[in-house]
Design a protein around this motif. Sequence first.
Motif, PDB file in Angstrom:
ATOM      1  N   TYR A 364     -27.491 -36.960 -18.261  1.00  0.00           N
ATOM      2  CA  TYR A 364     -28.715 -36.158 -18.259  1.00  0.00           C
ATOM      3  C   TYR A 364     -28.705 -35.138 -19.405  1.00  0.00           C
ATOM      4  O   TYR A 364     -29.682 -34.989 -20.144  1.00  0.00           O
ATOM      5  N   THR A 365     -27.589 -34.430 -19.557  1.00  0.00           N
ATOM      6  CA  THR A 365     -27.482 -33.415 -20.607  1.00  0.00           C
ATOM      7  C   THR A 365     -27.703 -34.031 -21.980  1.00  0.00           C
ATOM      8  O   THR A 365     -28.449 -33.492 -22.812  1.00  0.00           O
ATOM      9  N   ASN A 366     -27.060 -35.167 -22.233  1.00  0.00           N
ATOM     10  CA  ASN A 366     -27.188 -35.822 -23.528  1.00  0.00           C
ATOM     11  C   ASN A 366     -28.605 -36.323 -23.773  1.00  0.00           C
ATOM     12  O   ASN A 366     -29.126 -36.234 -24.887  1.00  0.00           O
ATOM     13  N   GLU A 367     -29.248 -36.834 -22.727  1.00  0.00           N
ATOM     14  CA  GLU A 367     -30.612 -37.350 -22.867  1.00  0.00           C
ATOM     15  C   GLU A 367     -31.598 -36.240 -23.197  1.00  0.00           C
ATOM     16  O   GLU A 367     -32.627 -36.489 -23.838  1.00  0.00           O
ATOM     17  N   MET A 368     -31.302 -35.032 -22.776  1.00  0.00           N
ATOM     18  CA  MET A 368     -32.221 -33.911 -22.971  1.00  0.00           C
ATOM     19  C   MET A 368     -32.256 -33.394 -24.406  1.00  0.00           C
ATOM     20  O   MET A 368     -33.163 -32.662 -24.781  1.00  0.00           O
ATOM     21  N   MET A 369     -31.265 -33.741 -25.197  1.00  0.00           N
ATOM     22  CA  MET A 369     -31.129 -33.127 -26.517  1.00  0.00           C
ATOM     23  C   MET A 369     -31.960 -33.834 -27.591  1.00  0.00           C
ATOM     24  O   MET A 369     -32.131 -35.049 -27.552  1.00  0.00           O
ATOM     25  N   PRO A 370     -32.454 -33.078 -28.603  1.00  0.00           N
ATOM     26  CA  PRO A 370     -33.210 -33.676 -29.710  1.00  0.00           C
ATOM     27  C   PRO A 370     -32.357 -34.716 -30.433  1.00  0.00           C
ATOM     28  O   PRO A 370     -31.163 -34.484 -30.668  1.00  0.00           O
ATOM     29  N   PRO A 371     -32.927 -35.864 -30.805  1.00  0.00           N
ATOM     30  CA  PRO A 371     -32.130 -36.952 -31.392  1.00  0.00           C
ATOM     31  C   PRO A 371     -31.362 -36.562 -32.647  1.00  0.00           C
ATOM     32  O   PRO A 371     -30.225 -36.993 -32.827  1.00  0.00           O
ATOM     33  N   HIS A 372     -31.953 -35.736 -33.515  1.00  0.00           N
ATOM     34  CA  HIS A 372     -31.310 -35.433 -34.793  1.00  0.00           C
ATOM     35  C   HIS A 372     -30.185 -34.413 -34.668  1.00  0.00           C
ATOM     36  O   HIS A 372     -29.431 -34.200 -35.612  1.00  0.00           O
ATOM     37  N   VAL A 373     -30.103 -33.755 -33.503  1.00  0.00           N
ATOM     38  CA  VAL A 373     -28.979 -32.835 -33.240  1.00  0.00           C
ATOM     39  C   VAL A 373     -28.408 -33.123 -31.841  1.00  0.00           C
ATOM     40  O   VAL A 373     -28.050 -32.220 -31.103  1.00  0.00           O
TER      41      VAL A 373
END
Length: 439
Positions: A364-373
């Motif tokens: 979940y945490t990883n999915e929430m983050m902007p793709p370029h960062v």
Amino acid sequence: MNETKAARSPGRVNLVPDHMTKQSYAVVIVCFLCWMFSTIGNGVYSVASPMLQEMFGMSTATSGLVVSAFSLGGWVSTLVLPKIADKYGRRLCLGICVIIIVVCNGTYGLIGSIGMLFVVRFFCNWGNTCIWAVNASYISEMVPAKQRAFYTGIMQSGTPIGNFLSSFLISILVGIGLSWQSVSYTFFFALLLLIPIFFVLKESPTWLQNKLEFAQAKAAKEQAAQEAAGITTKKQGYSELFKKKYRKNVILGCLMSMFGGILTWGNSAYFVLSLADMGYPEEVRTTMHMCLWGVAIIGYAASGGISDKIGRKRTMLIFRSMMVIALGVILVMFYTDNLITPLVYVCLAFAGLGMGGMTIQITYTNEMMPPHVRTIGTGFAIGCSRLTAMIAVPILGAFADVTSVPLAWFLSAAIGWLMVPVAYMCMETAGKNLDEISD
């Protein structure tokens, strides 16, 4: 898709494969092995913590401060290593993390003073923290969306397997007359992982696309012109995480990691110490440690696949609640002076299954983050969890000194349950493409 084609893909198209490829499987396997080796050191410390406490005359609060040193090291590392992963590639950062893990944990058996213990635990977490963020990003960009949590769970199962192996190795070494410190030298085998990392794995197409976009923007000097026209440009830095477009998702991801950090490091610090407080001898504590983490292998892997089917939120509720209830039963038995050892094993097995909620947390945490960062964001969230644990675990330790260690252990799980309401504040991400979630 090869790297050249990925680099030439026009526009913001979904570059994550829609089926598992040879590279997908290779990334999952290597990330699993990296995470397993990074976890063995924590397992060794957890099993050995009562012996270290006796060796150096540490109070429970001091033991909590050692966990804080570990957490502080993890937070410091998130200011450096995730940026390497997003800017220079997943493979380079993965290799750096492996080297840190080997150097720190490979000399673990040489600890001869409490000061050295603090130093080693501080630097151990450099590799441990950031390899988690890199693994999560790498896998999310290399496996199909409908199986993202399942394969993240496979990687995450390196946690219970590593803890199980540490208990198994220690029991064998102690059984043949060697000291528990001897297991640390097995970490030098992890250097072999550098071979597949640099000679088998390829960078993800998503990362290559982002790299191309930044290179093109820099070469064409577009940033100044776009800013003059009122257009916001993307950057690869921590400031990106707090742009209005991403802010809510990043905050929720950080909150989930913070509650998860208290659970993880509270369990790491006080699980075996709780068993010692209950009067169980060393050999029983070791088998109970193996019971928890042996069953957790199933929990870590199964929770991901289940969440891909029924959703992240419901799966988080099921697995987190399972752990709190199981530890609550143990706590009641302890306070009523009615410890039934077979029932303790059963509760530990259910608690092990409940540990699978950590798979949902990192997914979940990883999915929430902007793709370029993505790695920067995931690393930042994990860093927040380390800081939270650094403060909370010693407080729980001080609380344990005036109440009981099992109560502190239970409270860490109860606080970890707060990941559930946070998950229900998030959008459901199961089966969605990454760009639909955070960009």
